[in-house]
Design a protein around this motif. Structure first.
Motif, PDB file in Angstrom:
ATOM      1  N   TYR A 140       0.681  -1.489  -0.082  1.00 16.30           N
ATOM      2  CA  TYR A 140       0.011  -0.263   0.480  1.00 16.30           C
ATOM      3  C   TYR A 140       0.712   0.963  -0.004  1.00 16.30           C
ATOM      4  O   TYR A 140       1.059   2.156  -0.652  1.00 16.30           O
ATOM      5  CB  TYR A 140      -0.868   0.392   1.149  1.00 16.30           C
ATOM      6  CG  TYR A 140      -1.720   1.519   1.673  1.00 16.30           C
ATOM      7  CD1 TYR A 140      -2.014   1.890   0.880  1.00 16.30           C
ATOM      8  CD2 TYR A 140      -1.148   2.056   2.546  1.00 16.30           C
ATOM      9  CE1 TYR A 140      -3.245   3.220   1.078  1.00 16.30           C
ATOM     10  CE2 TYR A 140      -1.745   3.505   2.995  1.00 16.30           C
ATOM     11  CZ  TYR A 140      -2.587   4.042   1.986  1.00 16.30           C
ATOM     12  OH  TYR A 140      -3.109   4.815   2.168  1.00 16.30           O
ATOM     13  N   ILE A 141       1.753   0.748   0.915  1.00 13.51           N
ATOM     14  CA  ILE A 141       2.276   2.587   1.237  1.00 13.51           C
ATOM     15  C   ILE A 141       3.693   3.182  -0.584  1.00 13.51           C
ATOM     16  O   ILE A 141       3.775   3.960  -0.277  1.00 13.51           O
ATOM     17  CB  ILE A 141       3.372   2.769   2.271  1.00 13.51           C
ATOM     18  CG1 ILE A 141       2.623   2.221   3.491  1.00 13.51           C
ATOM     19  CG2 ILE A 141       4.464   4.007   2.178  1.00 13.51           C
ATOM     20  CD1 ILE A 141       3.627   2.570   4.663  1.00 13.51           C
ATOM     21  N   ALA A 159       1.531   2.407  -9.511  1.00 17.16           N
ATOM     22  CA  ALA A 159       1.283   2.227  -7.971  1.00 17.16           C
ATOM     23  C   ALA A 159      -0.058   2.167  -8.138  1.00 17.16           C
ATOM     24  O   ALA A 159      -0.596   0.749  -6.996  1.00 17.16           O
ATOM     25  CB  ALA A 159       0.480   4.114  -8.051  1.00 17.16           C
ATOM     26  N   ALA A 160      -1.135   1.881  -9.111  1.00 10.93           N
ATOM     27  CA  ALA A 160      -2.090   0.791  -9.420  1.00 10.93           C
ATOM     28  C   ALA A 160      -2.074  -0.349  -9.205  1.00 10.93           C
ATOM     29  O   ALA A 160      -2.325  -1.455  -8.295  1.00 10.93           O
ATOM     30  CB  ALA A 160      -2.403   1.287 -10.906  1.00 10.93           C
ATOM     31  N   ARG A 161      -0.630  -0.859 -10.063  1.00 12.16           N
ATOM     32  CA  ARG A 161      -0.352  -2.425  -9.116  1.00 12.16           C
ATOM     33  C   ARG A 161       0.153  -2.653  -7.855  1.00 12.16           C
ATOM     34  O   ARG A 161      -0.461  -4.505  -7.773  1.00 12.16           O
ATOM     35  CB  ARG A 161       0.843  -2.848 -10.539  1.00 12.16           C
ATOM     36  CG  ARG A 161       1.692  -4.044 -10.486  1.00 12.16           C
ATOM     37  CD  ARG A 161       2.572  -4.292 -11.572  1.00 12.16           C
ATOM     38  NE  ARG A 161       3.605  -4.182 -10.827  1.00 12.16           N
ATOM     39  CZ  ARG A 161       4.870  -4.764 -10.395  1.00 12.16           C
ATOM     40  NH1 ARG A 161       4.414  -5.594  -9.812  1.00 12.16           N
ATOM     41  NH2 ARG A 161       5.920  -3.688  -9.451  1.00 12.16           N
ATOM     42  N   TRP A 162       0.805  -1.770  -7.348  1.00 12.21           N
ATOM     43  CA  TRP A 162       0.992  -2.190  -6.025  1.00 12.21           C
ATOM     44  C   TRP A 162      -0.661  -2.256  -4.880  1.00 12.21           C
ATOM     45  O   TRP A 162      -0.899  -2.930  -4.024  1.00 12.21           O
ATOM     46  CB  TRP A 162       2.285  -1.784  -4.836  1.00 12.21           C
ATOM     47  CG  TRP A 162       3.443  -1.519  -5.170  1.00 12.21           C
ATOM     48  CD1 TRP A 162       4.068  -1.662  -6.754  1.00 12.21           C
ATOM     49  CD2 TRP A 162       3.617  -2.706  -5.472  1.00 12.21           C
ATOM     50  NE1 TRP A 162       5.336  -1.770  -6.757  1.00 12.21           N
ATOM     51  CE2 TRP A 162       5.804  -2.875  -6.412  1.00 12.21           C
ATOM     52  CE3 TRP A 162       3.386  -4.036  -5.086  1.00 12.21           C
ATOM     53  CZ2 TRP A 162       6.676  -3.665  -6.370  1.00 12.21           C
ATOM     54  CZ3 TRP A 162       4.895  -5.171  -4.572  1.00 12.21           C
ATOM     55  CH2 TRP A 162       5.861  -5.118  -5.348  1.00 12.21           C
ATOM     56  N   LEU A 163      -0.899  -1.407  -4.944  1.00 13.62           N
ATOM     57  CA  LEU A 163      -2.289  -0.593  -4.969  1.00 13.62           C
ATOM     58  C   LEU A 163      -3.571  -2.015  -4.801  1.00 13.62           C
ATOM     59  O   LEU A 163      -4.772  -2.503  -3.756  1.00 13.62           O
ATOM     60  CB  LEU A 163      -2.931   0.221  -5.224  1.00 13.62           C
ATOM     61  CG  LEU A 163      -2.210   1.893  -4.449  1.00 13.62           C
ATOM     62  CD1 LEU A 163      -3.200   2.541  -5.192  1.00 13.62           C
ATOM     63  CD2 LEU A 163      -2.438   2.017  -3.226  1.00 13.62           C
ATOM     64  N   GLU A 164      -3.602  -2.534  -6.190  1.00 14.25           N
ATOM     65  CA  GLU A 164      -4.389  -4.029  -6.570  1.00 14.25           C
ATOM     66  C   GLU A 164      -3.741  -4.990  -5.324  1.00 14.25           C
ATOM     67  O   GLU A 164      -4.607  -5.833  -5.149  1.00 14.25           O
ATOM     68  CB  GLU A 164      -4.059  -4.282  -8.071  1.00 14.25           C
ATOM     69  CG  GLU A 164      -4.861  -5.223  -8.658  1.00 14.25           C
ATOM     70  CD  GLU A 164      -6.276  -4.328  -9.278  1.00 14.25           C
ATOM     71  OE1 GLU A 164      -7.160  -5.042  -7.945  1.00 14.25           O
ATOM     72  OE2 GLU A 164      -6.933  -3.958  -9.629  1.00 14.25           O
ATOM     73  N   MET A 165      -2.454  -5.041  -5.143  1.00 10.51           N
ATOM     74  CA  MET A 165      -1.911  -6.617  -4.361  1.00 10.51           C
ATOM     75  C   MET A 165      -2.274  -6.111  -2.668  1.00 10.51           C
ATOM     76  O   MET A 165      -3.098  -7.100  -2.559  1.00 10.51           O
ATOM     77  CB  MET A 165      -0.507  -6.268  -4.316  1.00 10.51           C
ATOM     78  CG  MET A 165       0.088  -6.509  -6.049  1.00 10.51           C
ATOM     79  SD  MET A 165       2.161  -6.704  -6.011  1.00 10.51           S
ATOM     80  CE  MET A 165       2.708  -6.515  -7.488  1.00 10.51           C
ATOM     81  N   ALA A 166      -2.235  -5.273  -2.637  1.00  6.36           N
ATOM     82  CA  ALA A 166      -3.111  -4.915  -1.515  1.00  6.36           C
ATOM     83  C   ALA A 166      -3.992  -4.296  -1.368  1.00  6.36           C
ATOM     84  O   ALA A 166      -5.065  -5.171  -0.466  1.00  6.36           O
ATOM     85  CB  ALA A 166      -2.600  -3.317  -0.470  1.00  6.36           C
ATOM     86  N   SER A 183     -11.381   5.886 -10.484  1.00 10.15           N
ATOM     87  CA  SER A 183     -12.496   6.784 -10.745  1.00 10.15           C
ATOM     88  C   SER A 183     -12.648   7.803 -11.232  1.00 10.15           C
ATOM     89  O   SER A 183     -12.884   8.494 -12.021  1.00 10.15           O
ATOM     90  CB  SER A 183     -13.557   7.361  -8.958  1.00 10.15           C
ATOM     91  OG  SER A 183     -14.361   9.066  -9.120  1.00 10.15           O
ATOM     92  N   ALA A 184     -11.019   8.497 -11.448  1.00 10.58           N
ATOM     93  CA  ALA A 184     -10.182   9.757 -11.870  1.00 10.58           C
ATOM     94  C   ALA A 184      -9.971   9.021 -13.445  1.00 10.58           C
ATOM     95  O   ALA A 184      -9.486   9.703 -13.991  1.00 10.58           O
ATOM     96  CB  ALA A 184      -9.165   9.506 -11.284  1.00 10.58           C
ATOM     97  N   GLY A 185      -9.387   7.486 -13.635  1.00 10.71           N
ATOM     98  CA  GLY A 185      -8.842   7.288 -14.725  1.00 10.71           C
ATOM     99  C   GLY A 185      -7.395   7.406 -14.051  1.00 10.71           C
ATOM    100  O   GLY A 185      -7.151   8.137 -15.884  1.00 10.71           O
ATOM    101  N   THR A 186      -6.472   7.246 -13.150  1.00  9.42           N
ATOM    102  CA  THR A 186      -5.782   7.833 -13.249  1.00  9.42           C
ATOM    103  C   THR A 186      -4.485   6.062 -13.333  1.00  9.42           C
ATOM    104  O   THR A 186      -5.218   5.538 -11.976  1.00  9.42           O
ATOM    105  CB  THR A 186      -5.180   8.586 -12.348  1.00  9.42           C
ATOM    106  OG1 THR A 186      -5.731   9.986 -12.086  1.00  9.42           O
ATOM    107  CG2 THR A 186      -3.565   8.395 -11.176  1.00  9.42           C
ATOM    108  N   GLY A 187      -3.700   6.181 -14.216  1.00  9.97           N
ATOM    109  CA  GLY A 187      -2.963   4.531 -13.626  1.00  9.97           C
ATOM    110  C   GLY A 187      -3.594   3.495 -14.906  1.00  9.97           C
ATOM    111  O   GLY A 187      -3.485   2.205 -14.125  1.00  9.97           O
TER     112      GLY A 187
END
Length: 646
Positions: A140-141, A159-166, A183-187
């Motif tokens: 997450y961090i 960022a999206a890849r690591w957040l997906e894992m967490a 929601s924002a379409g970022t990453g």
């Protein structure tokens, strides 16, 4: 361990403690660590934090990494021992060096939180080590660091890849952050349905942020049928869960009467709740209700107090509001010194606009501007962050050398950075420097490119240079049409100089088809904005009456207004009207007055007209002598000699 974990049923901590005691007495480091954990929680034994510290110290001395980590945590939090950040970091570092995953994460926090100079580079390495070993907090961090570009390259996709894992492991913060990205379409590809799914999971885990976002989706009709009533209920649930954003939104809805009946008292209640939840915007909005007496008793002092507290706690909006209120005398007594102080605060909070305004105040000699050193100290950090407008403002100070030591090399570097960042003023400045060769090699092609970039952003100085040069060179109609379109864009935006130039282009047929009617329309627009050059040109057309209908009386009014603004052409043309009786009665005395006013400002036609008038109407030697003076001033030496010989 079997008794502690409840392998065959409920945990039996008392039995577990007995076995851990026996193993600990035999020097087993793992048993000492487990027994220490029971002592910390009071599970199966009496709670005894001091004994836990003793047991962990013994186990850590035997290189047990879990004991090292837990001992570091006790020193960090001050449980069973006096808090000691240095000792805590030492033990946590030792645990991390031995591959303890949670130690990686905790050490990363120690290096970045509460530090005057956070070490994000080292922390990012530690968080990555934890993340790669599957630690959900580390994942997450690391994802958030990739979003902010702290210690790692800014990379929304990573960022999206690591957040997906967490998020897959149920980390609430990761669920929230990943939903925000969808929601924002970022990453990731924008997907409101996927965002809604993630927000639902986070909300089920108790996330107030997710509840607020789901209510927002209902209000906006994103992945839901638009339902303001359901959204209102959602905002209330989120507010009850502690969402400051939801409290703020409820305050806004009640203040504006959107989806609910307008009720300033209710708005004040929700802004107060937002403030309690830590929202500086809540304080900001509540302040203006007190200042205006809406929903609460009229109390400007309380309003100012709220704004000041918000600004001191980092609210840029509050600092700007205080600056504007004191500057304009709106709601508060006009106080230039207080206004300047809050402008300085806004700059200190990172406002590039405020920092540039301070630099401008310094340049124009504003008595309330901070010292040059203070202004520079506010400009430098923002310039180093790559803010083009601030880079250009600092470059101006360094280039002029009036308030700081002149440094033309640093100024050129900053102007170049600002120009590359899209600052039109810096682009025009580079055009000037490269065309004149001031401390650089002349490069007119590069100068033209910078002028064109500046002009495309509406910089009229750069556009004027390009237009003048194009007309001098006799450039193609296509290029002049390009420049005409840029002038027209500025004219349509309301710039009086551009309106005057567009009128002139239509009158002469430069870059566009000739149209006296269009010319008159734009010249009238500029004249209405008190543009002296436009007033003179339009007045001339009205006097002549060839291109548009004659109206000498209106022309005189335009000339008079232009002359009142120190226009030499306005004064001269007004003199002509008095001399010839155009739009008013002839009056040689008034004609002489206006000719003289323009002549004294260096207007050659006025100098010749005044000399002619004095030579023709003067009845004594002094008038002829003055006529000769004005002929000489205008460069007409032969006529001066003729008058003197008479």
């Amino acid at each position: 361990m079997l008794y502690a974990s409840g392998c065959d049923g409920a945990p039996d901590y008392a039995q577990a403690a007995g076995w851990f005691e026996q193993a600990a007495e035999q020097g087993n480091a793992a048993a000492k660590t487990c027994l220490a954990m029971l002592c910390l929680g009071g599970d199966g034994v009496e709670r005894d934090e001091s004994r836990a510290v003793q047991l962990l110290s013994e186990a850590a001395a035997e290189e047990h990494r879990e004991a090292m980590f837990l001992l570091g945590e006790l020193y960090r939090t001050g449980r069973g021992v006096d808090a000691d950040a240095s000792v805590a970091e030492t033990w946590i570092r030792r645990a991390a060096a031995r591959g303890h995953v949670r130690a990686f994460v905790t050490l990363g926090h120690l290096l970045t939180e509460g530090q005057s100079q956070p070490d994000y580079n080292t922390a990012a390495v530690l968080f990555r080590q934890a993340a790669e070993q599957g630690d959900l907090e580390g994942q997450y961090i690391l994802g958030t660091l990739c979003l902010s570009g702290s210690g790692v390259p800014h990379d929304p996709f990573e960022a999206a890849r690591w957040l997906e894992m967490a998020a897959h492991q149920g980390h609430v913060g990761a669920l929230e952050a990943l939903a925000d990205l969808y929601s924002a379409g970022t990453g990731v590809r924008q997907d409101f349905d996927r965002a809604r799914e993630l927000y639902n999971r986070a909300a089920a885990a108790g996330s107030a942020h997710a509840l607020f976002q789901l209510a927002d989706f209902q209000a906006l009709g994103l992945s839901f049928v638009c339902d303001p009533t359901a959204a209102l209920d959602g905002y209330r649930r989120a507010a009850a869960s502690g969402s400051a954003a939801a409290c703020l939104q409820l305050g806004f809805l009640h203040a504006t009467g959107d989806s609910v009946e307008q009720d300033y008292a209710a708005a004040a209640h929700w802004y107060e709740e937002a403030l309690r939840a830590g929202s500086l915007d809540g304080a900001f909005n509540l302040a203006f209700l007190y200042i205006r007496g809406l929903g609460v008793p009229l109390d400007p002092q309380r309003g100012v107090q709220l704004l000041e507290q918000a600004a001191e706690n980092g609210s840029l909006s509050a600092a700007w509001a205080l600056h504007n209120c004191y500057a304009e005398g709106q709601y508060l007594p006009c106080d230039p010194a207080a206004s300047a102080g809050w402008l300085e605060k806004a700059a200190a909070l990172g406002s590039a606009t405020a920092a540039c305004r301070l630099a401008r105040q310094l340049e124009v000699g504003d008595l309330h501007a901070p010292s040059a050193a203070q202004v520079v100290s506010l400009l430098v950090p923002l310039a180093e962050k790559g803010v083009p407008a601030v880079q250009a403002a600092l470059a101006h100070l360094l280039d002029e050398g009036r308030f700081v030591e002149r440094d033309s090399a640093a100024a050129l570097r900053l102007f170049a950075l600002a120009a590359e960042g899209g600052n039109a003023g810096a682009q025009a400045w580079l055009g000037d420097v490269l065309s004149s060769g001031r401390e650089v090699i002349v490069d007119r092609d590069a100068a033209e490119q910078w002028y064109r970039q500046a002009a495309s952003q509406g910089h009229l100085g750069a556009l004027s240079v390009l237009t003048t040069e194009a007309r001098r060179r006799g450039d193609t109609r296509e290029k002049l049409r390009e420049y005409f379109e840029l002038w027209l864009r500025a004219a349509e935006a309301g710039d009086s100089t551009a309106q005057r130039i567009v009128g002139d282009f239509y009158l002469r047929g430069v870059g566009t088809d000739r149209s006296p009617d269009h010319a008159a329309r734009w010249l009238r627009a500029a004249s209405d904005q008190r543009n002296p050059a436009a007033q003179v040109l339009l007045g001339s057309l009205l006097v002549e009456g060839r291109e548009i209908g004659a109206d000498p009386t209106a022309a005189v009014a335009l000339f008079r207004e232009a002359a009142a603004r120190d226009s030499m052409d306005g004064a001269y043309n007004l003199g002509v009207c008095y001399r010839l009786g155009l739009g008013l009665d002839k009056d040689q005395g008034r004609a002489e007055h206006w000719y003289r006013r323009a002549a004294e400002q260096g207007h050659r036609s006025a100098q010749l007209a005044l000399a002619d008038l004095l030579a023709q109407t003067g009845s004594d030697g002094s008038a002829l002598a003055e006529a000769a003076h004005w002929y000489r001033t205008a460069g007409e030496m032969d006529r001066a000699a003729t008058v003197q010989s008479a």
